[in-house]
Write an enzyme that holds these catalytic residues in place. Structure first.
Site, PDB file in Angstrom:
ATOM      1  N   GLY A  59      -4.872  -6.174 -12.976  1.00 11.49           N
ATOM      2  CA  GLY A  59      -3.537  -5.591 -12.987  1.00 11.49           C
ATOM      3  C   GLY A  59      -2.711  -6.411 -12.016  1.00 11.49           C
ATOM      4  O   GLY A  59      -2.631  -7.625 -12.148  1.00 11.49           O
ATOM      5  N   SER A  61      -2.502  -6.964  -7.935  1.00 15.92           N
ATOM      6  CA  SER A  61      -3.237  -6.579  -6.724  1.00 15.92           C
ATOM      7  C   SER A  61      -2.329  -5.983  -5.650  1.00 15.92           C
ATOM      8  O   SER A  61      -2.729  -5.038  -4.954  1.00 15.92           O
ATOM      9  CB  SER A  61      -4.014  -7.773  -6.172  1.00 15.92           C
ATOM     10  OG  SER A  61      -3.167  -8.886  -5.991  1.00 15.92           O
ATOM     11  N   CYS A  90     -10.429  -9.584 -11.586  1.00 12.25           N
ATOM     12  CA  CYS A  90      -9.113 -10.222 -11.462  1.00 12.25           C
ATOM     13  C   CYS A  90      -8.332  -9.666 -10.271  1.00 12.25           C
ATOM     14  O   CYS A  90      -8.653  -9.994  -9.135  1.00 12.25           O
ATOM     15  CB  CYS A  90      -8.357 -10.130 -12.780  1.00 12.25           C
ATOM     16  SG  CYS A  90      -7.136 -11.432 -12.916  1.00 12.25           S
ATOM     17  N   ILE A 151      -6.188 -14.209 -17.037  1.00 13.67           N
ATOM     18  CA  ILE A 151      -4.755 -13.907 -17.135  1.00 13.67           C
ATOM     19  C   ILE A 151      -4.154 -13.974 -15.726  1.00 13.67           C
ATOM     20  O   ILE A 151      -4.425 -13.109 -14.891  1.00 13.67           O
ATOM     21  CB  ILE A 151      -4.528 -12.500 -17.734  1.00 13.67           C
ATOM     22  CG1 ILE A 151      -5.198 -12.392 -19.104  1.00 13.67           C
ATOM     23  CG2 ILE A 151      -3.035 -12.195 -17.841  1.00 13.67           C
ATOM     24  CD1 ILE A 151      -5.206 -10.978 -19.689  1.00 13.67           C
ATOM     25  N   HIS A 211     -11.503 -11.120 -17.294  1.00  9.83           N
ATOM     26  CA  HIS A 211     -11.400  -9.733 -17.777  1.00  9.83           C
ATOM     27  C   HIS A 211     -12.439  -9.395 -18.856  1.00  9.83           C
ATOM     28  O   HIS A 211     -12.090  -9.376 -20.049  1.00  9.83           O
ATOM     29  CB  HIS A 211     -10.021  -9.515 -18.408  1.00  9.83           C
ATOM     30  CG  HIS A 211      -8.895  -9.447 -17.449  1.00  9.83           C
ATOM     31  ND1 HIS A 211      -8.436  -8.271 -16.908  1.00  9.83           N
ATOM     32  CD2 HIS A 211      -8.120 -10.417 -16.931  1.00  9.83           C
ATOM     33  CE1 HIS A 211      -7.428  -8.513 -16.101  1.00  9.83           C
ATOM     34  NE2 HIS A 211      -7.212  -9.816 -16.090  1.00  9.83           N
ATOM     35  N   GLU A 213     -13.396  -6.609 -19.737  1.00 12.41           N
ATOM     36  CA  GLU A 213     -13.005  -5.357 -20.418  1.00 12.41           C
ATOM     37  C   GLU A 213     -12.014  -5.611 -21.553  1.00 12.41           C
ATOM     38  O   GLU A 213     -11.722  -4.702 -22.326  1.00 12.41           O
ATOM     39  CB  GLU A 213     -12.436  -4.359 -19.400  1.00 12.41           C
ATOM     40  CG  GLU A 213     -11.009  -4.592 -18.925  1.00 12.41           C
ATOM     41  CD  GLU A 213     -10.850  -5.767 -17.955  1.00 12.41           C
ATOM     42  OE1 GLU A 213     -11.829  -6.504 -17.702  1.00 12.41           O
ATOM     43  OE2 GLU A 213      -9.723  -5.954 -17.465  1.00 12.41           O
TER      44      GLU A 213
END
Ligand code: GLN
Length: 235
Positions: A59, A61, A90, A151, A211, A213
């Site tokens: 997301g 940080s 990430c 990303i 990532h 997920e």
């Protein structure tokens, strides 16, 4: 999945203040573990108190740290990371690092816990987001590469464990040296070999700069449950 069966009830928390927390939840639930492992979205200290392990998602940080501070979770999270397994992906990887380069103006609070330094947004604009096949030690079916989705990912700059720290184990690397162009403006010198490291373990924790997920491949989630959560909670 029989090999991951456990006899004790365990709760894996997912820090759910911002970012890709639902995707982590779906991935863990897709593992089809026996019902004795449950997933809990963590937003309060009371939620955290129920957890045996935690995932900090990707997301932003700085935002996650700020929201954790505002919700009174920051210090409890730090204490949690001292004794229980945490996996940071990430932005979560940045929060688990002991030092960061390229923080936003006003600074960046870190939970720390892993003796590395990391550069925020370390990949240059041309490859800000990219996908790369990773060779990962210890995954089920490990000859099949894992597709790493990066990303605006952070870049590992240095492994800094002192003799008193638990050893750092490199879990995954990029297939070749990519040029982290942004790094050139952030740090004077960096070790190109270290910048290819994209997943490590240290002590109870797991860190991935990409990532897992966001794929349908749940082998990393299975790895975290088996290697970090069950290991730390076996009788
Ligand atoms: N995909 C991500 O989690 C990006 C991390 C983001 N660049 C940060 O600094 O927090």
């Amino acid at each position: 999945m029989d090999s991951l069966s456990v006899s004790n009830d365990l709760t894996i928390g997912i820090l759910s203040l911002q970012g890709a927390f639902v995707e982590h939840q779906v991935s863990i639930e897709r593992l089809n573990l026996n019902r004795r492992i449950r997933v809990l979205q963590v937003r309060t200290e009371q939620d955290l108190d129920q957890c045996n392990a935690l995932i900090i998602p990707g997301g932003e940080s700085t935002t996650i740290a700020l929201l954790a501070r505002l919700s009174g979770l920051f210090e409890p999270l730090k204490q949690f990371a001292n004794t229980k397994p945490v996996w940071g992906t990430c932005a979560g990887a940045i929060l688990l690092s002991n030092s960061v380069v390229g923080a936003k103006k006003g600074g960046q609070e870190l939970l720390g816990g892993m003796s590395i330094s990391i550069a925020r947004n370390g990949w240059g604009s041309q490859i800000e987001s990219f996908e790369a096949p990773l060779q990962v030690d210890g995954l089920r079916d490990s000859t099949r590469p894992f597709s790493g989705i990066f990303i605006r990912a952070p870049v590992l700059l240095a492994l800094k464990n002192s003799p008193n720290d638990p050893p750092i184990q490199v879990v995954a690397r990029l297939p070749q040296e990519l040029t982290p162009e942004s790094l050139i403006s952030q740090v004077e010198e960096f070790d190109a070999d270290t910048t290819t490291i994209v997943a490590i373990r240290q002590g109870l924790h797991l860190l991935t700069t990409f990532h897992p997920e966001l794929t349908k491949d749940d082998r990393f989630h299975e790895y975290f449950v088996r290697e970090c959560v069950l290991n730390a909670n076996s009788p």
